[in-house]
Design a protein around this motif. Structure first.
Motif, PDB file in Angstrom:
ATOM      1  N   GLN A 192       0.825  -1.205   0.000  1.00  0.00           N
ATOM      2  CA  GLN A 192       0.000   0.000   0.000  1.00  0.00           C
ATOM      3  C   GLN A 192       0.863   1.261   0.000  1.00  0.00           C
ATOM      4  O   GLN A 192       0.631   2.202  -0.771  1.00  0.00           O
ATOM      5  CB  GLN A 192      -0.932   0.005   1.231  1.00  0.00           C
ATOM      6  N   THR A 193       1.871   1.282   0.866  1.00  0.00           N
ATOM      7  CA  THR A 193       2.758   2.447   0.929  1.00  0.00           C
ATOM      8  C   THR A 193       3.552   2.598  -0.365  1.00  0.00           C
ATOM      9  O   THR A 193       3.711   3.707  -0.885  1.00  0.00           O
ATOM     10  CB  THR A 193       3.725   2.302   2.118  1.00  0.00           C
ATOM     11  N   PHE A 194       4.027   1.482  -0.894  1.00  0.00           N
ATOM     12  CA  PHE A 194       4.820   1.506  -2.125  1.00  0.00           C
ATOM     13  C   PHE A 194       4.005   2.104  -3.277  1.00  0.00           C
ATOM     14  O   PHE A 194       4.493   2.954  -4.028  1.00  0.00           O
ATOM     15  CB  PHE A 194       5.270   0.090  -2.459  1.00  0.00           C
ATOM     16  N   LEU A 195       2.767   1.672  -3.421  1.00  0.00           N
ATOM     17  CA  LEU A 195       1.934   2.184  -4.504  1.00  0.00           C
ATOM     18  C   LEU A 195       1.543   3.633  -4.259  1.00  0.00           C
ATOM     19  O   LEU A 195       1.475   4.434  -5.196  1.00  0.00           O
ATOM     20  CB  LEU A 195       0.681   1.317  -4.649  1.00  0.00           C
ATOM     21  N   ARG A 196       1.289   3.983  -3.004  1.00  0.00           N
ATOM     22  CA  ARG A 196       0.935   5.364  -2.689  1.00  0.00           C
ATOM     23  C   ARG A 196       2.074   6.316  -3.037  1.00  0.00           C
ATOM     24  O   ARG A 196       1.850   7.472  -3.413  1.00  0.00           O
ATOM     25  CB  ARG A 196       0.571   5.485  -1.209  1.00  0.00           C
ATOM     26  N   GLU A 197       3.309   5.847  -2.922  1.00  0.00           N
ATOM     27  CA  GLU A 197       4.477   6.677  -3.231  1.00  0.00           C
ATOM     28  C   GLU A 197       4.852   6.637  -4.710  1.00  0.00           C
ATOM     29  O   GLU A 197       5.893   7.172  -5.098  1.00  0.00           O
ATOM     30  CB  GLU A 197       5.672   6.213  -2.394  1.00  0.00           C
ATOM     31  N   GLY A 198       4.023   6.012  -5.550  1.00  0.00           N
ATOM     32  CA  GLY A 198       4.271   6.030  -6.996  1.00  0.00           C
ATOM     33  C   GLY A 198       5.036   4.842  -7.523  1.00  0.00           C
ATOM     34  O   GLY A 198       5.546   4.897  -8.651  1.00  0.00           O
ATOM     35  N   GLY A 199       5.137   3.766  -6.752  1.00  0.00           N
ATOM     36  CA  GLY A 199       5.912   2.609  -7.197  1.00  0.00           C
ATOM     37  C   GLY A 199       5.381   1.972  -8.458  1.00  0.00           C
ATOM     38  O   GLY A 199       6.155   1.523  -9.324  1.00  0.00           O
ATOM     39  N   LEU A 200       4.053   1.924  -8.625  1.00  0.00           N
ATOM     40  CA  LEU A 200       3.484   1.310  -9.825  1.00  0.00           C
ATOM     41  C   LEU A 200       3.836   2.121 -11.064  1.00  0.00           C
ATOM     42  O   LEU A 200       4.178   1.557 -12.115  1.00  0.00           O
ATOM     43  CB  LEU A 200       1.960   1.198  -9.670  1.00  0.00           C
ATOM     44  N   ASP A 201       3.783   3.437 -10.967  1.00  0.00           N
ATOM     45  CA  ASP A 201       4.119   4.289 -12.111  1.00  0.00           C
ATOM     46  C   ASP A 201       5.589   4.145 -12.489  1.00  0.00           C
ATOM     47  O   ASP A 201       5.941   4.127 -13.676  1.00  0.00           O
ATOM     48  CB  ASP A 201       3.811   5.751 -11.784  1.00  0.00           C
ATOM     49  N   ILE A 202       6.449   4.047 -11.478  1.00  0.00           N
ATOM     50  CA  ILE A 202       7.875   3.877 -11.757  1.00  0.00           C
ATOM     51  C   ILE A 202       8.122   2.564 -12.487  1.00  0.00           C
ATOM     52  O   ILE A 202       8.863   2.500 -13.475  1.00  0.00           O
ATOM     53  CB  ILE A 202       8.688   3.926 -10.454  1.00  0.00           C
ATOM     54  N   ALA A 203       7.473   1.494 -12.011  1.00  0.00           N
ATOM     55  CA  ALA A 203       7.646   0.191 -12.644  1.00  0.00           C
ATOM     56  C   ALA A 203       7.126   0.209 -14.069  1.00  0.00           C
ATOM     57  O   ALA A 203       7.764  -0.336 -14.991  1.00  0.00           O
ATOM     58  CB  ALA A 203       6.934  -0.887 -11.827  1.00  0.00           C
ATOM     59  N   LEU A 204       5.968   0.829 -14.314  1.00  0.00           N
ATOM     60  CA  LEU A 204       5.410   0.872 -15.662  1.00  0.00           C
ATOM     61  C   LEU A 204       6.283   1.712 -16.589  1.00  0.00           C
ATOM     62  O   LEU A 204       6.522   1.331 -17.748  1.00  0.00           O
ATOM     63  CB  LEU A 204       3.985   1.436 -15.619  1.00  0.00           C
ATOM     64  N   ASP A 205       6.767   2.856 -16.115  1.00  0.00           N
ATOM     65  CA  ASP A 205       7.649   3.681 -16.947  1.00  0.00           C
ATOM     66  C   ASP A 205       8.902   2.917 -17.350  1.00  0.00           C
ATOM     67  O   ASP A 205       9.374   3.029 -18.490  1.00  0.00           O
ATOM     68  CB  ASP A 205       8.041   4.955 -16.199  1.00  0.00           C
ATOM     69  N   ALA A 206       9.448   2.160 -16.427  1.00  0.00           N
ATOM     70  CA  ALA A 206      10.649   1.390 -16.749  1.00  0.00           C
ATOM     71  C   ALA A 206      10.344   0.311 -17.785  1.00  0.00           C
ATOM     72  O   ALA A 206      11.151   0.051 -18.688  1.00  0.00           O
ATOM     73  CB  ALA A 206      11.220   0.759 -15.485  1.00  0.00           C
ATOM     74  N   LEU A 207       9.188  -0.334 -17.674  1.00  0.00           N
ATOM     75  CA  LEU A 207       8.796  -1.330 -18.677  1.00  0.00           C
ATOM     76  C   LEU A 207       8.596  -0.694 -20.047  1.00  0.00           C
ATOM     77  O   LEU A 207       8.963  -1.263 -21.082  1.00  0.00           O
ATOM     78  CB  LEU A 207       7.511  -2.035 -18.233  1.00  0.00           C
ATOM     79  N   ILE A 208       8.008   0.498 -20.067  1.00  0.00           N
ATOM     80  CA  ILE A 208       7.815   1.200 -21.337  1.00  0.00           C
ATOM     81  C   ILE A 208       9.158   1.578 -21.949  1.00  0.00           C
ATOM     82  O   ILE A 208       9.379   1.416 -23.159  1.00  0.00           O
ATOM     83  CB  ILE A 208       6.925   2.446 -21.117  1.00  0.00           C
ATOM     84  N   ASP A 209      10.079   2.091 -21.127  1.00  0.00           N
ATOM     85  CA  ASP A 209      11.416   2.420 -21.635  1.00  0.00           C
ATOM     86  C   ASP A 209      12.116   1.177 -22.169  1.00  0.00           C
ATOM     87  O   ASP A 209      12.812   1.222 -23.193  1.00  0.00           O
ATOM     88  CB  ASP A 209      12.254   3.056 -20.521  1.00  0.00           C
ATOM     89  N   ARG A 210      11.940   0.066 -21.484  1.00  0.00           N
ATOM     90  CA  ARG A 210      12.549  -1.192 -21.901  1.00  0.00           C
ATOM     91  C   ARG A 210      12.005  -1.613 -23.269  1.00  0.00           C
ATOM     92  O   ARG A 210      12.761  -1.979 -24.169  1.00  0.00           O
ATOM     93  CB  ARG A 210      12.246  -2.247 -20.833  1.00  0.00           C
ATOM     94  N   ALA A 211      10.685  -1.542 -23.428  1.00  0.00           N
ATOM     95  CA  ALA A 211      10.078  -1.921 -24.699  1.00  0.00           C
ATOM     96  C   ALA A 211      10.466  -0.945 -25.804  1.00  0.00           C
ATOM     97  O   ALA A 211      10.693  -1.346 -26.952  1.00  0.00           O
ATOM     98  CB  ALA A 211       8.560  -1.973 -24.540  1.00  0.00           C
TER      99      ALA A 211
END
Length: 644
Positions: A83-102
């Motif tokens: 919950q804390t990880f997602l509240r601090e933007g962890g999901l967005d960071i992970a998705l941005d990294a996946l997009i950069d990777r692709a």
């Protein structure tokens, strides 16, 4: 909280690694494989969270990436919740990294940039974790590591390949970036800039509600902010330890074993002689004899060697057999025939003619069994202790694998079982955070928070001096605490939140007064609540740079980014209140062309400019390939990760 995590993505090396190894600290995605087909267990929004060019990023990819990201954060903060990880933007960071990777993969494919199998093989062979006891790459070690991480060879090769692509594309874009002299000069001149202003803090505590709180209001605050009251996962561990005492008399050597070891190592206890000497090697026997004769006549061996363009080299602790194998039997015979302080007769080896001065002789008499009994006994006892503990640990491990319980093993070995209080992943006890788990559990703590209940494990601790057998007897998942148990905490947080709202409104009122021409002292005194006086600031950017090793206070940093005569508010850390920052005057001195600050500015701005180039290239790759996101699928993944 995520400073180290975000900074990793900003560095040149970290950027390359981050794109290639989103889910890797050691290797690749270590979480269990989740199929990327279908609808991801039926969650709404489809099974694609984003599309980059022709490449689709599935919900399963995002779940794996996010889980792996939080695992990396937990290396620094073991008790962080999803919950804390997602509240601090962890999901967005992970998705941005996946997009950069692709985007990187698609860009490289489009322009023919590739990482061949031989290059990937070379990278695998250079990874230290895959080296065997001889220091070279070991296929067995490699396969075992993959099995432990639950990943395939194909996954490793794919991720290493992307890492190599990022090195080929991004590092050249950022490497060696330099700034123009005029820009460096202007940047250096900023160090001489002086700012004068004021900073005032409007404490949230001063504006927080007083008196008895409305129970309904507090309950509504709790319901609206349930994520703030999530209790981290805690586990109860039961364990026992055993050491050499569990082996009893089995580690005591017998007379037969002592005698056998003495016989086996008879050369070690036989009479021996070693010599220390200083020698030179020359091409001819005549040259060796000439040097020997001059030394015998009273000359200095070292001086005579230097005059001949040679160096007399000291050699220590050499026995006859060793010298014979290193040089030749003739050299060994000559060296061991001479007395202490004497020059040896020249003797030949494949390297040339040897002549030496015998510096010292160490003669050791033979030792009897009675003389070395204690030494052999200690050695055998330690060997039997190590081997016996390892064998006992293997035996216990086999019993556990066959279904034996920890209690049964402890009863058989007469071990004392200890059960801990519920503990957090960082070793603190849940109910009494000032206390921690026993130190003996520290090496096993990470494993204990990954294993299932009733799965006993065994592990060596204290360098193998002791073994630990443990199991998890209870797991309490991370969950929102019931309101009845956190009512006081909810009321405290509600008061703090209301205090922050009121402090923000007060900061806006103060800024309004400042904008109308009031002094900051007058603007603060107009508040009905008594607040601390403003702090006057008068410093240069050079003063600011001297604080680089310390964290620059955010209001000071804001003051140095504002225009002259402006006023701004800034939220204080930890909900402490709001700052009001005012800039009264900005003065800039001229800078000489030879000022060392200019060269310093060029050195500092080069890497920053390189990072900007790499960022712009990543953005350009995204734009060229095209990126589309699926908000409903992203939100569905968020809910899935939260367990909703």
């Amino acid at each position: 909280m995520f400073k180290f995590f975000r900074n990793f993505f900003k560095t040149k090396i970290g950027l390359a690694i981050a794109l290639a190894f989103l889910g890797l600290i050691a290797l690749a995605f270590a979480s269990a494989d989740v199929s990327s087909t279908g609808t991801f267990g039926g969650i709404a929004g489809g099974d694609r969270v984003a599309v980059v060019g022709d490449e689709k990023i599935s919900t399963a990819d995002l779940v794996r990436g996010t889980n792996n990201s939080i695992d990396r954060v937990r290396q620094e903060q073991p008790t962080i919740t999803m919950q804390t990880f997602l509240r601090e933007g962890g999901l967005d960071i992970a998705l941005d990294a996946l997009i950069d990777r692709a985007a990187l993969t698609g860009f490289a494919r489009q322009y023919g940039i590739r990482a061949g199998d031989n290059l990937v093989n070379s990278e695998i062979r250079m990874i230290p974790a895959f080296r065997g006891p001889d220091g070279n790459f070991s296929e067995d070690t490699y396969r075992q590591s993959l099995a432990i991480q639950r990943i395939t060879d194909a996954q490793v090769r794919e991720d290493l390949g992307i890492g190599l692509l990022s090195q080929q594309v991004l590092i050249p874009a950022s490497f060696g970036a330099t700034v123009p002299d005029r820009l460096a000069e202007r940047y250096a001149q900023l160090f001489l800039e002086r700012r004068q202003g004021s900073i005032a803090l409007l404490p949230a505590a001063s504006y927080a509600p007083t008196g008895e709180a409305d129970a309904a209001v507090v309950r509504k605050y709790y319901d609206d902010n349930r994520d703030l009251f999530v209790r981290p996962e805690r586990r109860t561990i039961r364990f026992a330890t055993f050491d050499s005492e569990a082996l009893g008399d089995r580690i005591e050597p017998t007379e037969a074993e002592i005698a056998a070891r003495y016989e086996r190592d008879d050369e070690q206890y036989a009479a021996s002689e070693t010599r220390n000497f200083t020698q030179i090697i020359v091409p001819t026997e005549a040259a060796a004899n000439s040097i020997r004769d001059r030394v015998i006549a009273g000359g200095s061996f070292e001086q005579i060697a230097r005059e001949a363009g040679l160096r007399a080299a000291p050699v220590t602790d050499v026995d006859r057999e060793g010298l014979s194998s290193q040089a030749s039997p003739a050299v060994a015979a000559a060296y061991f025939a001479a007395n202490r302080g004497a020059m040896t007769t020249p003797a030949r080896s494949p390297l040339g003619w040897h002549v030496a001065r015998i510096d010292s002789i160490d003669t050791r008499a033979a030792r009897t069994l009675a003389q070395v009994r204690g030494e052999i006994t200690d050695t055998l006892r330690e060997e039997k202790r190590v081997r016996g503990l390892a064998d006992l640990a293997t035996e216990i491990e086999e019993q556990l694998s066959d279904g034996a319980t920890l209690a049964e093993v402890a009863d058989e070995l007469d071990l004392e079982l200890t059960t801990t209080a519920p503990a957090l992943a960082d070793g603190r006890l849940f109910e009494t955070p000032q206390q921690t788990l026993p130190q003996v559990l520290a090496p096993a703590l990470a494993t204990a928070f990954q294993m299932d209940e009733e799965e006993p494990e065994i592990a060596p601790v204290n360098g193998g001096q002791t073994y630990l057998v443990y199991e998890v007897t209870a797991i309490t998942e991370a969950a929102v605490a019931p309101f009845s148990e956190v009512e006081e905490a909810a009321e405290f947080r509600w008061r703090a939140a209301e205090g922050m709202k009121a402090a923000q409104a007060a900061a806006e009122r103060v800024i309004g007064r400042l904008d109308k021409g009031q002094t900051i002292a007058a603007a603060l005194s107009a508040e009905e609540v008594r607040v601390p006086p403003a702090q006057a600031i008068d410093m240069t950017r050079e003063d600011l740079a001297r604080q680089r090793e310390q964290r620059i206070p955010p209001p000071i940093a804001l003051l140095f980014s504002m225009a002259e005569g402006t006023n701004k508010k800034l939220e204080a850390a930890n909900s402490a209140g709001f700052f009001v920052v005012r800039v009264d005057d900005i003065a800039m001195d001229d800078i000489d062309e030879d000022n060392p600050l200019i060269a310093q500015a060029k050195r500092q701005m080069g890497p920053l400019l390189g990072e900007e180039y790499a960022q712009q290239l990543r953005t350009a790759m995204r734009e060229e390939l095209g990126v589309s996101r699926n908000p409903s699928a992203i939100e569905a993944v968020r809910k899935q990760l939260l367990g909703n």
